[in-house]
Design a protein around this motif. Structure first.
Motif, PDB file in Angstrom:
ATOM      1  N   GLU A  68       7.971 -32.562  47.943  1.00 41.74           N
ATOM      2  CA  GLU A  68       7.654 -30.976  47.968  1.00 41.74           C
ATOM      3  C   GLU A  68       8.625 -30.289  48.349  1.00 41.74           C
ATOM      4  OE1 GLU A  68       3.590 -31.063  48.932  1.00 41.74           O
ATOM      5  OE2 GLU A  68       2.312 -32.046  47.726  1.00 41.74           O
ATOM      6  N   ALA A  71      11.749 -28.654  46.971  1.00 43.50           N
ATOM      7  CA  ALA A  71      12.172 -28.502  45.666  1.00 43.50           C
ATOM      8  C   ALA A  71      13.008 -26.681  45.888  1.00 43.50           C
ATOM      9  CB  ALA A  71      10.672 -27.498  45.546  1.00 43.50           C
ATOM     10  N   PRO A  72      13.655 -25.978  44.722  1.00 40.75           N
ATOM     11  CA  PRO A  72      14.669 -24.995  45.260  1.00 40.75           C
ATOM     12  C   PRO A  72      13.898 -23.791  45.821  1.00 40.75           C
ATOM     13  CG  PRO A  72      14.596 -25.879  43.210  1.00 40.75           C
ATOM     14  CD  PRO A  72      13.238 -26.680  43.550  1.00 40.75           C
ATOM     15  N   GLN A  73      12.585 -23.988  45.267  1.00 43.29           N
ATOM     16  CA  GLN A  73      11.860 -22.540  45.823  1.00 43.29           C
ATOM     17  C   GLN A  73      11.284 -22.870  47.145  1.00 43.29           C
ATOM     18  OE1 GLN A  73      10.805 -24.370  43.227  1.00 43.29           O
ATOM     19  NE2 GLN A  73       8.596 -24.950  43.538  1.00 43.29           N
ATOM     20  N   ARG A  74      11.825 -23.456  48.185  1.00 43.72           N
ATOM     21  CA  ARG A  74      10.642 -23.941  49.470  1.00 43.72           C
ATOM     22  C   ARG A  74      11.902 -23.127  50.047  1.00 43.72           C
ATOM     23  NH1 ARG A  74       6.841 -27.352  50.246  1.00 43.72           N
ATOM     24  NH2 ARG A  74       6.841 -26.415  51.887  1.00 43.72           N
ATOM     25  N   GLY A  75      11.850 -22.283  51.521  1.00 41.77           N
ATOM     26  CA  GLY A  75      12.487 -22.177  52.431  1.00 41.77           C
ATOM     27  C   GLY A  75      12.800 -23.212  53.605  1.00 41.77           C
ATOM     28  N   ARG A  77      12.809 -28.131  54.950  1.00 41.10           N
ATOM     29  CA  ARG A  77      12.934 -28.853  54.102  1.00 41.10           C
ATOM     30  C   ARG A  77      12.572 -30.114  55.299  1.00 41.10           C
ATOM     31  NH1 ARG A  77      18.080 -31.290  54.757  1.00 41.10           N
ATOM     32  NH2 ARG A  77      19.291 -29.895  55.368  1.00 41.10           N
ATOM     33  N   ARG A  90      16.148 -24.485  55.508  1.00 42.01           N
ATOM     34  CA  ARG A  90      17.978 -24.457  55.253  1.00 42.01           C
ATOM     35  C   ARG A  90      19.242 -24.046  54.630  1.00 42.01           C
ATOM     36  NH1 ARG A  90      16.564 -27.383  50.098  1.00 42.01           N
ATOM     37  NH2 ARG A  90      14.596 -27.569  49.469  1.00 42.01           N
TER      38      ARG A  90
END
Length: 263
Positions: A68, A71-75, A77, A90
């Protein structure tokens, strides 16, 4: 008789261990809270112990959270490092976070420190005299810096004359360089291949850069047209000169006629 009766009495039954949680859905919120609040990576076994959950449930929950967060829209990881798990921001938001937190300086190791750290990482456990023999210079101050930064630590003494200290890398070293374990270090042959590829790409890029910096030469057709334009210009100039000569001659004829009339 009383003593015999007491010894024959049955021992109290041991408490049965509490069953561990196996539901991934139930432990996910708690797991996420633990990881978010921790400043260090937490091992999966430690998470299972705190949550009183099965290792399988913890592993499945970690996999779901990592997927989850990827995802590229998350700030942020979820990464596995130094044998544990942690949430990190990130890398593309590095400049933004440094600006907000007013961090202007980067904590970087010197070239000598990186060189010494690499020797310890690949040759550990290793003594200071052995490090200095490889580097060819005194490395005591550099090693002290690495000890202060907790990137290396002592690992006993070597059973030789003088019994010098042995040094090895720490868990902080793995965290600092984003490694799960020492086996994740690049192999020497991989470094050689990468270096060779880098040198080859630079050699290929150098002539291309030189060609791009040179001024472009005009095409032959354009050069020919330019020469023709010059010729046409010269012809026009010659025609203008001829016209001027004819005008001069006509002016002289007119003057002669006027003189004859006067006479």
């Amino acid at each position: 008789m009383e003593e015999v009766r007491e010894s024959d009495a049955p021992a109290p039954a041991a408490e049965e261990p509490r069953p561990r949680e196996s539901s991934v859905r139930r432990i996910r919120p708690q797991l996420e809270a633990l990881l978010f609040s921790s400043a260090r990576p937490i091992r999966a076994a430690e998470l299972a112990e705190v949550l009183e959950a099965t290792p399988e449930a913890v592993a499945a929950a970690l996999a779901q959270l990592a997927e989850e967060a990827d995802a590229p829209q998350r700030g942020i990881r979820l990464e596995s490092v130094a044998g544990g798990w942690r949430y990190v921001t990130r890398p593309e938001f590095d400049s933004l976070l440094r600006k907000y937190h007013e961090v202007t300086e980067r904590s970087r190791l010197s070239l000598a420190a990186l060189e010494t750290l690499a020797i310890v990482a690949y040759r550990q456990p290793i003594t200071l005299p052995e490090i200095q023999e490889i580097r060819g210079v005194n490395s005591s101050s550099v090693l002290t810096t690495l000890l202060e930064k907790k990137l290396v630590t002592t690992a006993g003494r070597k059973p030789v004359v003088g019994t010098p200290f042995l040094y090895r890398t720490t868990r902080d070293f793995l965290v600092r360089f984003g490694l799960s374990e020492l086996d994740d270090l690049p192999k020497p042959e991989e470094l050689d291949e990468d270096l060779a590829a880098t040198v080859a790409s630079e050699e290929t890029a150098a002539p291309a850069a030189a060609e791009m910096s040179a001024p472009p030469e005009p095409p032959e057709s354009e050069a020919g047209e330019a020469e023709n334009d010059d010729d046409d210009t010269d012809d026009d100039d010659d025609d203008e000169d001829d016209d001027d000569d004819e005008d001069d001659e006509n002016d002289e004829d007119v003057r002669d006629l006027e003189d004859d009339r006067d006479d």
